[in-house]
Scaffold this motif. Structure first.
Motif, short mmCIF file in Angstrom:
data_model
loop_
_atom_site.label_atom_id
_atom_site.label_comp_id
_atom_site.label_asym_id
_atom_site.label_seq_id
_atom_site.Cartn_x
_atom_site.Cartn_y
_atom_site.Cartn_z
N LEU A 55 34.55 51.41 76.91
CA LEU A 55 33.86 50.28 77.03
C LEU A 55 34.60 49.97 78.50
O LEU A 55 34.71 48.74 78.89
N VAL A 65 38.48 41.27 70.34
CA VAL A 65 37.13 40.72 71.29
C VAL A 65 38.19 41.04 72.56
O VAL A 65 38.42 40.79 73.42
N ASN A 75 35.51 42.05 76.23
CA ASN A 75 34.27 40.78 76.95
C ASN A 75 33.07 40.83 75.53
O ASN A 75 31.66 41.03 75.99
N GLY A 76 33.93 39.65 74.51
CA GLY A 76 32.48 39.36 73.89
C GLY A 76 32.15 40.29 72.73
O GLY A 76 31.50 39.35 72.12
N ARG A 77 32.73 41.43 72.95
CA ARG A 77 32.18 42.81 71.62
C ARG A 77 33.74 42.76 70.51
O ARG A 77 34.60 43.07 71.21
N ASP A 78 33.74 42.39 69.77
CA ASP A 78 34.44 42.95 68.66
C ASP A 78 34.82 44.17 68.14
O ASP A 78 33.97 44.98 68.26
N ILE A 79 36.09 44.72 68.64
CA ILE A 79 36.36 46.26 68.46
C ILE A 79 37.44 46.05 68.18
O ILE A 79 37.80 47.53 67.69
#
Ligand SMILES: Nc1ncnc2c1ncn2[C@@H]1O[C@H](COP(=O)(O)OP(=O)(O)O)[C@@H](O)[C@H]1O
Ligand SMILES: [Mg+2]
Length: 239
Positions: A79, A62, A64-68
Motif C-alpha cells: 500500500l 487506518v 488512506n481510509g483502509r483498516d490495516i
C-alpha cells in the motif's frame, strides 16, 4: 480533513508485557510528523505496529481510509508504506547498487534508472560508493542507503526509525536536510521516530512525545520545542 494515517487506541504487547498502552497518533498527507521519547518509551514498537509486526492487540491502524490493523506486513508495504528500521538494516554483503535494486524490486522495477538518479541527487555519496558492499560503508552512508532503499519503493508514507542514531552532527544535518527537501519538493509524507528531539522537532511540522507507552504531549514542532517539560526532559544540553 481525514488523516493519511490514523493510529487509534493502539495497545501492543510483547507476551504479557504491554509496550503501547493505548496510543493515538495522526499523520496528514504532506506532513513531517515526529515521535520523540526516551530509550524504551515504545517508539520503535509503534513504528513496527504500523507495519503489522508486532500486531496491535487493541485499537486500529487506518491508512488512506483502509483498516490495516490485521493486514500481513507484505500487504501493508504494497500500500506504499516504506520503513527504514532502527539500526539501518541494509544488506551488508550486497553492494549499494544491489541494495537499491532490492528496494526497487518491491515496486516492479519499472522506473529503476530514474529513481537511481534521484537518489544520487539526494545523496551524492551513494553514487561514489555504488559498487562498494553495504557493510563497508560508514554509519552515515549506511543510513543514507537505508533511506534511499526505502524511497526506491516510491512510498506515499515513509517511516524512519532513529536515522540520526550514532552519527556525527554534520552527517545528521545532511540526512535531515534531505528529508526536508523530499518533503518540500515531492510532498513526501514522513513519520520520524527520534531520540534526537531537538533536530526532529526543528524539522517536523508536528510532534508527539511518548513516555512509557503513552503519548503525553503533542503540538507543532515549534510549540513542543518551547514547552518547559520538553526542554527539561529532552533538550537540556542535548543539542
Ligand atoms: N522483542 C521484544 N520483546 C520484549 N520486549 C520488548 C521487545 N522489543 C521491545 N521491548 C520492550 O518494549 C518497550 C518499548 O521498546 P521500544 O519500542 O524498542 O522503545 P524505543 O524505540 O522507544 O526505545 C521496552 O520496554 C522494551 O524493552
Ligand atoms: Mg527504538
Amino acid at each position: 480533513m481525514t488523516a493519511m494515517l490514523s493510529v487509534t487506541g493502539v495497545k501492543t504487547y510483547y507476551g504479557n508485557i504491554v509496550a503501547l498502552k493505548g496510543v493515538d497518533v495522526e499523520v496528514n498527507e504532506g506532513e513531517i510528523v515526529t515521535l520523540i521519547g526516551a530509550n524504551g518509551a515504545g517508539k520503535s514498537t509503534l513504528m513496527m505496529t504500523i507495519c503489522g509486526s508486532p500486531r496491535a492487540r487493541e485499537g486500529s491502524v487506518v491508512f488512506n481510509g483502509r483498516d490495516i490493523t490485521n493486514l500481513p506486513t507484505h500487504e501493508i508495504m504494497r500500500l506504499k508504506i516504506a520503513q527504514s528500521p532502527e539500526g539501518r538494516r541494509i544488506f551488508g554483503r550486497m553492494t549499494v547498487y544491489e541494495n537499491l535494486q532490492m528496494g526497487a524490486a518491491v515496486d516492479g522495477n519499472t522506473h529503476f534508472q530514474d529513481d537511481l538518479e534521484r537518489m544520487f541527487t539526494l545523496f551524492p555519496r551513494l553514487k561514489e560508493r555504488l559498487h562498494q558492499r553495504g557493510g563497508t560503508l560508514s554509519g552515515g552512508e549506511q543510513q543514507m542507503l537505508a533511506i534511499a532503499r526505502a524511497l526506491m519503493t516510491r512510498p506515499r508514507l515513509l517511516l524512519l526509525d532513529e536515522p540520526s542514531l550514532g552519527l556525527a552532527p554534520l552527517v545528521v544535518k545532511q540526512i535531515f536536510d534531505a528529508i526536508r527537501d523530499l518533503n518540500r519538493t515531492e510532498g513526501l509524507t514522513v513519520f520520524l521516530v527520534e531520540q534526537n528531539a531537538y533536530h526532529a522537532l526543528k524539522l517536523a511540522h508536528r510532534g508527539y512525545v511518548m513516555v512509557n507507552g503513552v503519548v503525553t504531549m503533542s503540538g507543532t514542532g515549534k510549540e513542543l520545542l518551547e514547552r518547559p517539560e520538553v526542554k527539561a526532559a529532552y533538550l537540556e544540553g542535548g543539542h
